[in-house]
Design a protein around this motif. Structure first.
Motif, PDB file in Angstrom:
ATOM      1  N   MET A  60       0.828  -1.194   0.000  1.00  0.00           N
ATOM      2  CA  MET A  60       0.000   0.000   0.000  1.00  0.00           C
ATOM      3  C   MET A  60       0.868   1.251   0.000  1.00  0.00           C
ATOM      4  SD  MET A  60      -3.258  -0.577  -0.070  1.00  0.00           S
ATOM      5  CE  MET A  60      -3.895   0.964   0.561  1.00  0.00           C
ATOM      6  N   GLN A  76     -11.530  -3.032  -9.911  1.00  0.00           N
ATOM      7  CA  GLN A  76     -10.648  -2.211  -9.091  1.00  0.00           C
ATOM      8  C   GLN A  76     -10.971  -2.349  -7.609  1.00  0.00           C
ATOM      9  OE1 GLN A  76     -11.539   1.609 -10.890  1.00  0.00           O
ATOM     10  NE2 GLN A  76      -9.688   1.535 -12.156  1.00  0.00           N
ATOM     11  N   PHE A 105      -7.497   5.542  -2.522  1.00  0.00           N
ATOM     12  CA  PHE A 105      -6.506   4.862  -3.354  1.00  0.00           C
ATOM     13  C   PHE A 105      -7.182   3.726  -4.101  1.00  0.00           C
ATOM     14  CE2 PHE A 105      -4.322   6.470   0.425  1.00  0.00           C
ATOM     15  CZ  PHE A 105      -3.333   7.254  -0.148  1.00  0.00           C
ATOM     16  N   TYR A 106      -6.641   3.373  -5.259  1.00  0.00           N
ATOM     17  CA  TYR A 106      -7.234   2.264  -6.012  1.00  0.00           C
ATOM     18  C   TYR A 106      -6.158   1.434  -6.691  1.00  0.00           C
ATOM     19  CZ  TYR A 106      -6.525   4.956 -10.351  1.00  0.00           C
ATOM     20  OH  TYR A 106      -5.963   5.653 -11.394  1.00  0.00           O
ATOM     21  N   PHE A 107      -6.511   0.163  -6.894  1.00  0.00           N
ATOM     22  CA  PHE A 107      -5.629  -0.789  -7.566  1.00  0.00           C
ATOM     23  C   PHE A 107      -6.441  -1.461  -8.668  1.00  0.00           C
ATOM     24  CE2 PHE A 107      -3.658  -4.861  -8.314  1.00  0.00           C
ATOM     25  CZ  PHE A 107      -2.304  -4.625  -8.211  1.00  0.00           C
ATOM     26  N   TRP A 116      -0.634   0.798  -6.900  1.00  0.00           N
ATOM     27  CA  TRP A 116      -1.667   1.613  -6.271  1.00  0.00           C
ATOM     28  C   TRP A 116      -1.550   3.068  -6.715  1.00  0.00           C
ATOM     29  CZ3 TRP A 116      -5.677  -0.034  -3.297  1.00  0.00           C
ATOM     30  CH2 TRP A 116      -5.620  -1.354  -2.840  1.00  0.00           C
TER      31      TRP A 116
END
Length: 341
Positions: A60, A76, A105-107, A116
């Protein structure tokens, strides 16, 4: 009564691996764990079929905080909010005070090489909010210290908007209970208000509110919806959920007929678990009750199936024991993320 356990003796792996998020017949086979390690926050996946925990995704970002909420939207993963408590690593430099964050935050699982990324922040700072997703939007409730109720994050339009609470004089919007539940078959979100123990439904299509039960009663921190039935857990004993032929912490509520349903625990084995355990719906009526013990440094879970039968709800355990997995961390947050990959 103590819980029985089956120790898998499978320590967490330090190697990167992929995981199956949707098993056969649409049943989810894995839970995500956000854990604190010496190097910061890392993501892990617990395979519920074999009890193996493996590291996955990527570390992260440094701004990720404790008390954040993870939710899947399409392909996502989004991580929302969090808090700092006199933390020298606070990204805002507020190292001498306790405060909340509005970070997002996004993945993207279709582009894991990007790692990320930081998205536009929420409108409000929130800690441990409850979030559900529907039609490319994330609905975020609670966790705010400034009295605002909820907001909607439109992922495709990259927009944010506040959500109005029900127009009722006896409702305090700040008292929204955790969690809110998505009733996807009716495109609505069920919201409980602790101020008067009422249960409301927010209809996403026309943005209207409807009161389901003015006196629903105590809300369960561990709750899911399966086939028109809201399943929740209540303490059978102090700080414990208990499951046996004579004690059953499981409760059922028909969200169509708006009435309570008696519940029965059918397995031969008896079990008591701490009341901080989380409840997850894995699909096809399969539920998972999971919790982490920081004292024992073990992760525990049991899987069982629920169904409605002649006006009652029945729970049948998948095995005759609790699964125990060694997992050493000082902080563990559990999430069920159903990704479209």
């Amino acid at each position: 009564m103590s819980y029985m356990s089956r120790n898998t003796n499978n320590p967490s792996s330090s190697s990167s691996s992929s995981s199956r998020f949707g098993g056969q017949d649409g049943v989810v086979e894995a839970l995500h764990l956000l854990a604190w390690t010496a190097s910061g926050f890392d993501w892990y996946v617990l395979n519920l079929e074999n009890g193996v925990i493996s590291q996955t995704l990527s570390r992260m970002p440094p701004k990720a905080r404790r008390g954040s909420t993870a939710v899947a939207c399409g392909n996502q993963i989004f991580v929302l909010g969090g808090a700092c408590g006199r933390d020298p690593t606070c990204p805002d430099g507020k190292i001498h005070e306790i405060h909340l964050h509005d970070y997002v935050f996004y993945f993207d699982y279709q582009h894991p090489e990007n790692g990320w990324r930081e998205a536009s922040s929420m409108l409000l700072q929130r800690m441990k909010p409850s979030a559900v997703t529907l039609d490319g939007k994330i609905y975020v409730f609670g966790g705010s210290a400034v009295g605002r109720f909820a907001e909607v994050l439109d992922i495709g339009q990259n927009s944010r908007a506040l959500l109005r609470p029900p127009y009722a004089s006896n409702i305090d919007p700040v008292s929204v209970s955790y969690p809110v539940l998505l009733d996807s078959s009716r495109s609505r979100i069920l919201v409980h208000f602790a101020c008067n123990n009422s249960l409301y439904a927010y209809n996403v299509n026309d943005k209207s509110w409807h009161c389901l039960n003015e006196n629903f009663g105590k809300w369960s921190f561990a709750a899911v919806i399966v086939d028109d039935v809201l399943y929740g857990l209540v303490d059978s004993r102090e700080d414990l959920y208990c499951f046996s032929e004579t004690e059953c912490s499981l409760r059922g509520y028909d969200v169509v007929e708006n009435k309570r349903l008696p519940a029965k625990w059918l397995p031969e084995f008896q079990v008591c678990v701490p009341n901080h355990a989380d409840l997850f719906h894995l699909g096809n009526g399969n539920l998972c009750l999971a919790w982490y013990s920081e004292l024992e440094m073990h992760f525990y879970y049991i899987k069982f199936n629920v169904c409605k039968n002649s006006g009652e709800v029945h729970a049948t355990g998948e095995s005759n024991s609790v699964t125990c997995v060694e997992f050493q961390t000082s902080y563990c947050q559990i999430s069920l993320l159903e990704l479209k990959v």
